[in-house]
Motif scaffolding. Structure first.
Motif, PDB file in Angstrom:
ATOM      1  N   GLU A   1       0.832  -1.217   0.000  1.00 14.36           N
ATOM      2  CA  GLU A   1       0.000   0.000   0.000  1.00 14.36           C
ATOM      3  C   GLU A   1       0.861   1.260   0.000  1.00 14.36           C
ATOM      4  OE1 GLU A   1      -3.086   0.363   2.941  1.00 14.36           O
ATOM      5  OE2 GLU A   1      -3.770  -1.684   2.543  1.00 14.36           O
ATOM      6  N   THR A   2       1.909   1.250   0.822  1.00 14.07           N
ATOM      7  CA  THR A   2       2.797   2.412   0.893  1.00 14.07           C
ATOM      8  C   THR A   2       3.485   2.652  -0.445  1.00 14.07           C
ATOM      9  OG1 THR A   2       3.178   2.015   3.245  1.00 14.07           O
ATOM     10  CG2 THR A   2       4.780   3.404   2.097  1.00 14.07           C
ATOM     11  N   LEU A   3       3.991   1.597  -1.059  1.00 13.73           N
ATOM     12  CA  LEU A   3       4.662   1.741  -2.354  1.00 13.73           C
ATOM     13  C   LEU A   3       3.690   2.187  -3.441  1.00 13.73           C
ATOM     14  CD1 LEU A   3       7.026  -1.386  -2.324  1.00 13.73           C
ATOM     15  CD2 LEU A   3       7.646   1.009  -1.935  1.00 13.73           C
ATOM     16  N   GLU A   4       2.463   1.675  -3.418  1.00 17.67           N
ATOM     17  CA  GLU A   4       1.457   2.107  -4.389  1.00 17.67           C
ATOM     18  C   GLU A   4       1.107   3.578  -4.188  1.00 17.67           C
ATOM     19  OE1 GLU A   4      -1.812  -0.616  -3.964  1.00 17.67           O
ATOM     20  OE2 GLU A   4      -0.937  -2.064  -5.354  1.00 17.67           O
ATOM     21  N   THR A   5       0.919   3.992  -2.952  1.00 18.90           N
ATOM     22  CA  THR A   5       0.565   5.374  -2.636  1.00 18.90           C
ATOM     23  C   THR A   5       1.644   6.338  -3.109  1.00 18.90           C
ATOM     24  OG1 THR A   5      -0.677   4.648  -0.705  1.00 18.90           O
ATOM     25  CG2 THR A   5      -0.046   6.965  -0.767  1.00 18.90           C
ATOM     26  N   ARG A   6       2.883   5.959  -2.935  1.00 19.65           N
ATOM     27  CA  ARG A   6       4.006   6.809  -3.343  1.00 19.65           C
ATOM     28  C   ARG A   6       4.289   6.738  -4.844  1.00 19.65           C
ATOM     29  NH1 ARG A   6       8.311   5.415   1.448  1.00 19.65           N
ATOM     30  NH2 ARG A   6       7.116   6.357   3.140  1.00 19.65           N
ATOM     31  N   GLY A   7       3.628   5.830  -5.549  1.00 24.78           N
ATOM     32  CA  GLY A   7       3.838   5.690  -6.979  1.00 24.78           C
ATOM     33  C   GLY A   7       5.085   4.904  -7.330  1.00 24.78           C
ATOM     34  N   VAL A   8       5.698   4.297  -6.351  1.00 23.40           N
ATOM     35  CA  VAL A   8       6.952   3.578  -6.558  1.00 23.40           C
ATOM     36  C   VAL A   8       6.710   2.191  -7.134  1.00 23.40           C
ATOM     37  CG1 VAL A   8       8.974   2.615  -5.363  1.00 23.40           C
ATOM     38  CG2 VAL A   8       8.091   4.850  -4.723  1.00 23.40           C
ATOM     39  N   LEU A   9       5.615   1.548  -6.749  1.00 24.10           N
ATOM     40  CA  LEU A   9       5.356   0.180  -7.172  1.00 24.10           C
ATOM     41  C   LEU A   9       5.244   0.080  -8.689  1.00 24.10           C
ATOM     42  CD1 LEU A   9       5.013  -2.665  -6.122  1.00 24.10           C
ATOM     43  CD2 LEU A   9       2.558  -2.259  -5.964  1.00 24.10           C
ATOM     44  N   GLY A  10       4.544   1.002  -9.309  1.00 21.66           N
ATOM     45  CA  GLY A  10       4.418   1.004 -10.770  1.00 21.66           C
ATOM     46  C   GLY A  10       5.764   1.192 -11.444  1.00 21.66           C
ATOM     47  N   GLN A  11       6.587   2.080 -10.882  1.00 22.29           N
ATOM     48  CA  GLN A  11       7.923   2.307 -11.443  1.00 22.29           C
ATOM     49  C   GLN A  11       8.788   1.052 -11.327  1.00 22.29           C
ATOM     50  OE1 GLN A  11       9.417   5.640  -9.262  1.00 22.29           O
ATOM     51  NE2 GLN A  11       8.220   7.138 -10.397  1.00 22.29           N
ATOM     52  N   LEU A  12       8.691   0.384 -10.189  1.00 26.00           N
ATOM     53  CA  LEU A  12       9.469  -0.847  -9.999  1.00 26.00           C
ATOM     54  C   LEU A  12       9.033  -1.929 -10.980  1.00 26.00           C
ATOM     55  CD1 LEU A  12       9.625  -1.039  -6.088  1.00 26.00           C
ATOM     56  CD2 LEU A  12      11.507  -0.542  -7.649  1.00 26.00           C
ATOM     57  N   LYS A  13       7.735  -2.075 -11.164  1.00 27.85           N
ATOM     58  CA  LYS A  13       7.230  -3.073 -12.105  1.00 27.85           C
ATOM     59  C   LYS A  13       7.701  -2.756 -13.521  1.00 27.85           C
ATOM     60  CE  LYS A  13       3.017  -4.442  -9.658  1.00 27.85           C
ATOM     61  NZ  LYS A  13       1.535  -4.403  -9.702  1.00 27.85           N
ATOM     62  N   ALA A  14       7.652  -1.483 -13.903  1.00 32.62           N
ATOM     63  CA  ALA A  14       8.101  -1.087 -15.245  1.00 32.62           C
ATOM     64  C   ALA A  14       9.589  -1.365 -15.413  1.00 32.62           C
ATOM     65  CB  ALA A  14       7.801   0.388 -15.489  1.00 32.62           C
TER      66      ALA A  14
END
Length: 139
Positions: free
Chosen positions: A14-27
């Motif tokens: 949730e924290t990574l998604e909120t910060r927008g980091v999760l999408g960047q990591l997946k990409a």
């Protein structure tokens, strides 16, 4: 109360998604997997890109970087054979005979080119496009 591993994973996600980091990591992971899979299969690139391809690729690179598509830029540069060091906005603008004002310099050249043609007041006439020197010829 003890936190379970599952709860901890959910909180981190949730924290990574909120910060927008999760999408960047997946990409980034997708880009690295793509590079690893394609590394051995890629046919050799032509030794030198045409002048038009260099300019077009530079317009695309500037657009991708402006929109922070970092993984896309990485894959695009590797696949296209574009030099790692950008050609520079001033150089590309000069090559395309583009004059800029202060406000146009805040966005990629591609935005200005599209805006110019989309908002052109030329009496509704279409722009005549010539073939590129890189276009295949019929023989």
């Amino acid at each position: 109360m003890a936190t379970t591993v599952t709860e901890l994973k959910c909180a981190v996600r949730e924290t990574l998604e909120t910060r927008g980091v999760l999408g960047q990591l997946k990409a980034r992971i997708r880009a690295e997997v793509f590079k690893a899979l394609e590394e051995d299969k890629q046919p050799p690139r032509p030794p030198q890109l045409s002048h038009e391809n260099l300019l077009i690729n530079e317009l695309i690179r500037e657009y991708l970087e402006f929109n922070q598509y970092k993984s896309s830029v990485s894959v695009f540069t590797a696949e296209s054979g574009q030099p790692e060091v950008p050609l520079g906005r001033h150089f590309v603008a000069n090559e395309l005979n583009v004059a800029e004002d202060v406000s146009s310099k805040s966005v990629p050249l591609l935005y200005g080119l599209v805006s110019h043609f989309a908002n052109s007041v030329d009496g509704g006439r279409k722009v005549f496009l010539r073939g590129s020197s890189t276009a295949p010829t019929d023989t």
